[in-house]
Design an enzyme around this catalytic site. Structure first.
Site, PDB file in Angstrom:
ATOM      1  CG  ASP A  43      -9.631   2.192  -0.429  1.00  0.00           C
ATOM      2  OD1 ASP A  43      -9.168   1.057  -0.620  1.00  0.00           O
ATOM      3  OD2 ASP A  43      -9.042   3.059   0.249  1.00  0.00           O
TER       4      ASP A  43
ATOM      5  CG  ASP B  62      -2.196   0.718   1.090  1.00  0.00           C
ATOM      6  OD1 ASP B  62      -2.312   1.505   0.147  1.00  0.00           O
ATOM      7  OD2 ASP B  62      -3.105   0.520   1.927  1.00  0.00           O
TER       8      ASP B  62
HETATM    9  C1  DGJ Z   1      -5.919   1.858   1.818  1.00  0.00           C
HETATM   10  C2  DGJ Z   1      -6.265   0.636   1.015  1.00  0.00           C
HETATM   11  O1  DGJ Z   1      -6.742   1.008  -0.228  1.00  0.00           O
HETATM   12  C3  DGJ Z   1      -7.273  -0.193   1.781  1.00  0.00           C
HETATM   13  O2  DGJ Z   1      -7.649  -1.301   1.014  1.00  0.00           O
HETATM   14  C4  DGJ Z   1      -6.684  -0.611   3.091  1.00  0.00           C
HETATM   15  O3  DGJ Z   1      -5.618  -1.483   2.880  1.00  0.00           O
HETATM   16  C5  DGJ Z   1      -6.250   0.615   3.866  1.00  0.00           C
HETATM   17  N1  DGJ Z   1      -5.396   1.456   3.094  1.00  0.00           N
HETATM   18  C6  DGJ Z   1      -5.546   0.219   5.134  1.00  0.00           C
HETATM   19  O4  DGJ Z   1      -5.052   1.288   5.808  1.00  0.00           O
END
Ligand code: DGJ
Length: 733
Positions: A537, A470
């Site tokens: 997301d 991430d």
């Molecule tokens: C952003 C990501 O896009 C999510 O899927 C998740 O992993 C969060 N970060 C966790 O902080």
């Protein structure tokens, strides 16, 4: 095939040609990019007849009709009389460099550029050398052609031979096309709205996409298109451009006052300057160009093919990916060994194949304000360590994935206490926070080494089969204790590529998923190391249909990770049918983020059924062909089709935005089937020939009963979808 005669360069792929020539003044003039033309052609026809003097145009001595600012050039330098946006600005103190042709070489392999993510070598490479006569600065333009995918890639190299020079901008490619009625298509958005498609008519002036995120970013994706005015998904001349790069990028479409269009793509020159000392060189990232006369779907097919064959790590490109359950929307930071084992039990029961431990497993990470950098498991949450969850899920036949965000450092972390200078941003000046965190200075090799070691040890100690990587904040501070400020952002990306290259080659059997606040770094640079990516997301099916569809223009569905999640949806509060959520998510790499322990039996059973169906469809996702049958939610619907490589199986989804009583569902003209084969259409029970399905279309055969709209028992409401499976009846061939 590269054909060169009388200083005319003719690159051919299966269906396209790219032609340019050296002019009498030593410039490279672009002649043609489009549908394939034979090498026996009469090239005279491509040269503009320059008998007319363009008022106020600039020209070289003794050639009043040359029109420097109207010609189609391959690569124009600022300071050379071309007043349009230029491909490079090279400063050597008192003057600006301009370049003229010296010669060319044909290479079997392009030169190694160890700092870069790059395409695997193509079917041939041409290098054209140009020089600035005063400073002897050399400019090399590289062209690779990829026959089968109808792709040409381009990049540039600058070498300071005598004087030190400042590189203020150096784009990866410039394409000048003749006068025409064009539009540009870009894919833009923000968090939870990544890669929505936007079309702009190009009439005058410039249209610019410029990313200043330090990452390719959610605001503008580096994949863009240029198309003739009436082009659509199915017809019309269309061009696609992408960049194998993950940092700041810039795409420019400029309509010349004399007609003609210029497209540029490369690193954004804003906040960028590299100083080259004598004998230093600088390479640009590689740009990817394709052309199709079959509209946007044609461009997408070329790009999909190219990404699968030449970008993705070879060992993963055509491999099926596991169906996973991710802990994020299931439990967020409320993550414990016990809860994860419970989730794993449910996941195994419904046929999922992997459990991914998302954020919250390390340091004192109980919310997003601390601990990035402290990559040790939290023993209060995981008394037996992550390894004990891994052992548990492995025994159940599942794989284990783990989340990391290695490029970041929390303000509240042991790592920051120990190394405050590792974060980008001056110690005395302002350091801007994003999600309570700073970005590590990856331009420094000491920090790169630390991350390689740290991530490899997380993988080893957890026994993970999968890593979700991430990146949750964008750049704001560019001060490094080692690297000059204008070099920081590009050096960061080169540092990142070194880290990714080392970690992935040390762990070839670990599957990596790219992620950045959802899909804010979804680009070809990252895909060179990580074969799949978290698209957004936003898991709401209506938003997701637009996000996945936007992404599909430049990227194959086999790299897009999509999850079925709970309703009301956590991002939009929308309630949608499970059939639609699973149908849309199935066009890619399927996962779930869902607290399965709280679901009623019927829902679990339905998910089990969806996963089993998906596993059948998955066989065709990596090497099948994807078609958009509609454009966005035009007329209330969006529809997609997947066809297997052997054309015997096809899946179609028709997604309805809103239900209107007594309204018609559209007839869908299908693509890519065998004309002379009959197919059974599962939910209607009909047998229809490929020819009829492609020429007349697939009739949805809906029923109405009172106010209910349905197709053979599959009811259609707001935000709902119907899923068709077509199978060839072999015996009727
Ligand atoms: C952003 C990501 O896009 C999510 O899927 C998740 O992993 C969060 N970060 C966790 O902080």
């Amino acid at each position: 095939m590269i054909h060169i005669k009388d200083n005319i360069f003719h690159l051919n792929t299966q269906n396209t040609s790219y032609i340019f020539a050296v002019t009498e003044h030593g410039d490279l003039q672009h002649l043609y990019y489009g549908d394939k033309i034979s090498e026996q052609t009469d090239y005279n026809a491509f040269f503009e007849k320059r008998s007319m003097l363009l008022v106020s145009a600039l020209y070289p001595e003794n050639d009043i009709a040359y029109g420097i600012d109207a010609m189609q050039f391959e690569y124009s330098a600022f300071g050379g009389g071309d007043r349009r946006e230029n491909a490079c600005t090279i400063n050597c103190g008192e003057a600006l460099c301009t370049f003229t042709f010296v010669g060319y070489t044909l290479l079997s392999q392009p030169p190694a550029r160890p700092d870069f993510a790059q395409a695997h070598s193509g079917d041939g490479c041409l290098c054209v050398l140009l020089r600035d006569e005063h400073t002897e600065t050399e400019l090399r333009l590289y062209y690779q052609h990829f026959e089968k995918c109808d792709v040409i890639t381009r990049y540039a190299e600058i070498k300071a031979n005598k004087n030190a020079v400042g590189v203020d901008s150096l784009m990866s490619m410039q394409l000048d096309l003749p006068m025409g009625k064009y539009k540009c298509i870009t894919f833009d958005g923000a968090w939870a709205r990544e890669r929505f498609k936007h079309e702009q008519k190009l009439t005058a002036g410039k249209f610019v996409c410029d990313s200043q995120s330090g990452a390719s970013g959610a605001w503008h994706n580096p994949f863009v298109m240029l198309a003739e005015k009436n082009a659509d998904n199915f017809s019309g001349e269309s061009y696609g451009f992408n960049l194998i790069y993950s940092g700041n990028h810039r795409e420019v479409f400029e309509v010349s006052p004399y007609g003609g269009i210029r497209v540029l793509s490369g690193i954004s020159p804003k906040g960028f300057r590299f100083n080259l000392l004598k004998n230093d060189t600088f390479f640009t990232p590689e740009a990817v160009l394709t052309y199709s006369k079959n509209g946007y779907n044609g461009v997408s097919h070329n790009m999909h093919d190219f990404v699968k064959r030449n970008i993705l790590p070879k060992q993963w490109a055509f491999k099926q990916k596991p169906v996973l359950l991710n802990s994020w929307e299931s439990v967020y930071f409320d993550i414990t060994e016990e809860k994860l084992c419970e989730l794993a039990d449910r996941a195994a029961e419904i046929g999922a194949e992997m459990l991914v431990i998302d954020d919250g497993w390390f340091g004192k990470r109980n919310d997003d304000t601390s601990s990035l950098g402290d990559w040790q498991e939290n023993r209060e949450k995981f008394p037996g360590g992550i390894k004990s969850v891994t052992d548990y899920v492995h025994k159940k036949g599942l794989k284990l994935g783990i989340w990391v965000e290695p490029e970041m450092i929390s303000r509240k972390s042991n790592l920051f206490e120990l190394h405050p200078d590792w974060a980008l941003g001056s110690e005395n000046g302002r350091k801007i926070l994003g999600r309570s965190q700073y970005i590590l200075d990856l331009s420094r090799s000491e920090i790169q080494d630390f991350l390689i070691k740290t991530v490899c040890s997380v993988i080893k100690e957890s026994g993970a089969d999968y890593v979700k990587w991430d990146f949750n904040r964008m750049f704001s501070d560019f001060t490094s204790v080692e690297t000059p400020i204008y070099e920081v952002q590009h050096s960061y990306i080169c540092g990142l590529y070194r880290i990714l290259s080392e970690i992935t080659s040390k762990n070839p059997n670990v599957l990596f998923e790219l992620c950045a606040s959802g899909g804010a770094r979804f680009d070809l640079g990252m895909l060179c190391f990580m074969p799949i990516g978290w698209v957004s997301d936003n898991t709401d099916v209506l938003s997701r249909a637009l996000i996945q569809e936007g992404t599909s223009y430049g990227y194959p569905i086999s790299v897009m990770c999509n999850h079925i999640s709970a309703v009301p949806n956590h991002q939009t509060k929308r309630i949608t049918t499970l059939e639609a959520r699973s149908g849309v998510a199935s066009f890619g790499v399927l996962g779930l983020q869902y607290d399965l322990t709280k679901l009623p039996k019927e829902e679990l059973n339905y998910l089990k059924y969806c996963i089993a169906e998906y596993k059948r469809m998955r066989l065709f996702i990596t090497d099948g062909c994807f078609y958009r049958l509609t454009d966005g939610f035009e007329e209330n619907f969006t529809a997609w089709q997947l066809v297997s490589a052997d054309k015997n199986t096809s899946y179609v989804i028709l997604f309805q935005k809103l239900f209107f009583p007594v309204s018609q569902l559209p007839k869908l003209k299908l693509f890519g089937l065998s004309s002379d084969v009959a197919y059974t259409v599962d939910i209607t029970g009909l047998k229809v020939s490929g020819e009829v399905l492609m020429k007349h279309g697939l009739l949805p055969l809906q029923n109405y009963q009172g106010n209910e709209q349905s197709i053979n028992g599959h009811s259609l409401t707001d935000f709902s979808a119907v899923f068709y499976q077509l199978k060839a009846l072999e015996e009727e061939k």
